[in-house]
Design an enzyme around this catalytic site. Structure first.
Site: not given
Ligand code: NAD
Ligand code: UDP
Length: 336
Positions: A124, A148, A152
């Site tokens: 991120s 958070y 990362k």
């Molecule tokens: P999201 O919450 O929609 O997707 C994450 C998925 O991981 C969810 O479906 C959740 O059920 C699953 N999950 C969480 N912990 C788990 C575990 N221990 N075992 C198995 N499954 C698990 O989030 P997203 O927006 O799709 O983000 C995906 C990744 O990208 C994350 O790692 C997030 O930190 C990173 N990210 C997201 C953003 C954003 O703004 N959306 C920005 C930067 C980075």
């Protein structure tokens, strides 16, 4: 390629599943559904006209991962699974370090044991912290200001050490900026539980009449119109960035970092205006105090992704707002 997507039914995972499956890859999803819905995989199947395997499981379950990697002859992993709410991470830091850091170590152990050495990791822009200059490029100093962001950064550091320990690893760290928008079908999109914290899902709920108005967190920043500016990237562009990273890794070993952003800062007021045009409605707003911990402005330099992976964002703010509104309307028709 046979590819495992941890967190594959989440927001970014589901869109990436569509892009990878449509590019001819064999995709397996693994998710514990702590922040997604089981019905997402059926909708991915409908969009792609394929039947993807979807496994319910936790990335901290190393044995399950070993069995899954073996069973599906996995060649690469895209690791989305994790918790992502900045505010919650300050209240529940242990849960964040457990899911995000211990979960990643569990996955890497399983990959090492099964000799799967290619991984794309969801990092991120939060890892940069307060900008010392803008746009952020990949060598900008790192100083995340919340738990958070620190999870990362820790996983990034672990992955860099893993790559140094054994040159057969192929690792891409993707630093996402602000993912927004939805698949053009409107059948998948961001689906936060409870009241959204982020701007776009909040706007969508207000537009749908589920929330009365949007609070604008400060209009006295030193920005073009006084509201915060961010680099909003269409989730389908982001998804395509994962395909580009996997292609890149077929030719390169080691660990490489890429920003995935547009390079264009957009203000809160600009996003609201574009959304009003796309939804042909009005978003009632109220200006309130600045949100603690918010930065006035940040955006990406996406030059490295362009020059090394030939990837750049193609979709604009109109595509973002139209697809978000489509998804909001579809979401309202679901009964899960
Ligand atoms: P999201 O919450 O929609 O997707 C994450 C998925 O991981 C969810 O479906 C959740 O059920 C699953 N999950 C969480 N912990 C788990 C575990 N221990 N075992 C198995 N499954 C698990 O989030 P997203 O927006 O799709 O983000 C995906 C990744 O990208 C994350 O790692 C997030 O930190 C990173 N990210 C997201 C953003 C954003 O703004 N959306 C920005 C930067 C980075
Ligand atoms: N924002 C806002 N009202 C909201 C949510 C967010 O004014 O209800 C502003 C926030 O202050 C920031 C921008 O919108 O300037 C993007 O916030 P978001 O939480 O979506 O992303 P982040 O701040 O994590 O980059």
């Amino acid at each position: 390629m046979n590819i495992l997507l941890t967190g594959g039914t989440g927001y970014i995972g589901s869109h990436t599943a569509v892009v990878l499956a449509n590019a001819g890859h064999s995709v397996v999803l693994l998710d514990n559904f702590c922040n997604s819905n089981q019905s997402v995989s059926a909708r991915i199947n409908q969009i792609t006209n394929q039947t993807l395997v979807c496994i319910e499981g936790d990335v901290r379950d190393t044995d399950l991962l070993i069995n899954t990697l073996k069973k599906f002859k996995t060649e690469a992993v895209v690791h989305f699974a994790g918790l992502k709410a900045v505010g919650e991470s300050a209240q529940e830091p242990l849960s964040y370090f457990d899911n995000n850091v211990a979960g990643s170590i569990s996955l890497l152990e399983a990959m090492k044991k099964t000799n799967v050495r290619t991984i794309v990791f969801s990092s991120s822009a939060t890892v940069y912290g307060k900008p010392q200059y803008l746009p952020y490029d990949e060598v900008h100093p790192l100083n995340p200001i919340n738990p958070y962001g620190r999870t990362k950064l820790q996983v990034e550091e672990i992955l860099q050490d893993v790559a140094k320990s054994d040159y057969s690893w192929r690792i891409a760290l993707l630093r996402y900026f602000n993912p927004v928008g939805a698949h053009v079908s409107g059948m998948i999109g961001e689906d936060p539980r409870g009241t959204p914290n982020n701007l776009m899902p909040y706007i969508m709920r207000v537009a749908a009449g589920a929330l009365p108005h949007l609070n604008i967190f400060g209009d006295d920043y030193d920005t073009r119109d006084g509201t915060g500016e961010r680099d909003y990237i269409h989730v389908m562009d982001l998804a395509e960035g994962h395909l580009a990273a996997l292609n890149y890794l077929t030719q390169h070993s080691g660990c490489e970092i890429f920003n995935l952003g547009t390079g264009i800062p957009v203000s809160v007021l600009e996003l609201i205006h574009e959304f009003e045009v796309a939804s042909q409605g009005t978003i009632p707003t109220e200006v309130v105090a600045r949100r603690a911990g918010d930065l006035p402005i940040y955006f990406a330099s996406a030059n490295k992704a362009k020059s090394l992976m030939d990837w750049s964002a193609k979709r604009d703010l109109t595509d973002i707002c139209k697809s978000s509104w489509n998804w909001q309307k579809f979401r309202g028709s679901l009964d899960d």
